[in-house]
Enzyme design. Structure first.
Site, short mmCIF file in Angstrom:
data_model
loop_
_atom_site.label_atom_id
_atom_site.label_comp_id
_atom_site.label_asym_id
_atom_site.label_seq_id
_atom_site.Cartn_x
_atom_site.Cartn_y
_atom_site.Cartn_z
N GLY A 68 -46.52 39.07 -5.86
CA GLY A 68 -46.82 40.22 -5.04
C GLY A 68 -45.93 41.39 -5.36
N CYS A 69 -45.77 42.30 -4.41
CA CYS A 69 -44.95 43.49 -4.61
C CYS A 69 -43.51 43.09 -4.92
CB CYS A 69 -44.99 44.36 -3.37
SG CYS A 69 -43.93 45.81 -3.45
#
Length: 246
Positions: A68-69
């Site tokens: 993810g981020c």
């Protein structure tokens, strides 16, 4: 605000159209209630200890994870005792496309990743994997994490050598067999990929932007989960990129 930050802001604006965010004061603290898909932080859970690990050696080692981020993944490992540095960056593609603008197209092969430099006599590679799978992200999500979708947000481990590849492969099989997750592990392993550091404004992002809504809702809770699930490895003061650069 840079164009890249504006793009992330537009992602947040789109998210607010899908979620109803209600803030209420509970016991003197601010609680966010989300009606929509859960964030990775909401999926945190204890996981079994890795049955196989790499024996500690002299000198520092590196690990590269994506989930993810990279803002939140970096922030989690910056609070782990034994970690010397954590750098946000890109892995999976080539040097020519290792930029935020190009990676965000989803067509480069890159994932937002972090490179962790650690002392294996203080924290092992297997223990870092436990943190990665339990609090840094949700390893069962395909094609993204929380509000972020696309291959650049995929769950992937980039082993630095054959030993890391073996330990990571065995641990994924162990987790699937344990039934600790209700869905199969989606994390893949990509060998032989180079890590490229991200732009300066992405480093230490959670600490430089503590009030940003995306950070408050999706990233900061992961740090609390690390403290709760790994109290013996949690350190209050994070190791920041800015500290090593100064």
């Amino acid at each position: 605000m840079s164009d890249n930050e504006k793009r992330r802001g537009r992602t947040w604006s789109a998210l607010t159209r899908r979620l109803l965010v209600a803030a209420t004061m509970v016991g003197g603290g601010l609680t966010f209630v989300l009606n929509g898909p859960p964030s990775a932080a909401q999926e945190t859970r204890p996981v079994p200890k890795a049955l196989h690990d790499i024996a500690p050696t002299d000198g520092r080692q590196t690990a590269v994870f994506a989930g993810g981020c990279f803002w939140g993944v970096q922030a989690v490992f910056q609070h782990v005792a034994g970690v010397a540095s954590v750098t946000s960056g890109y892995a999976g593609g080539n040097a020519a496309t290792a930029t935020y603008e190009k990676t965000e197209t989803g067509a480069t092969g890159h994932a937002e990743a972090v490179e962790i430099t650690f002392d294996p006599k203080q924290v092992s590679y297997g223990k870092l994997l436990e943190i990665y799978f339990s609090v840094a992200h949700d390893p069962t999500q395909l094609g993204g994490q929380g509000p972020d979708s696309g291959p650049q947000y995929r769950s992937v481990i980039f082993p630095r050598d054959e030993k890391q590849a073996k330990v990571a492969t065995d641990y994924i099989a162990q987790l699937d067999a344990s039934g600790v997750f209700s869905r199969p592990i989606a994390t893949t392993i990509e060998d032989g990929k180079t890590f490229y550091p991200a732009e300066a404004y992405h480093q230490d992002y959670v600490y430089n932007n503590p009030g940003q809504p995306y950070v408050v809702i999706y990233e900061k809770p992961k740090i609390g989960a690390l403290h709760r699930l790994f109290p013996g490895l949690y350190r209050q003061k994070p190791v920041l990129v800015s500290d090593s650069a100064s």
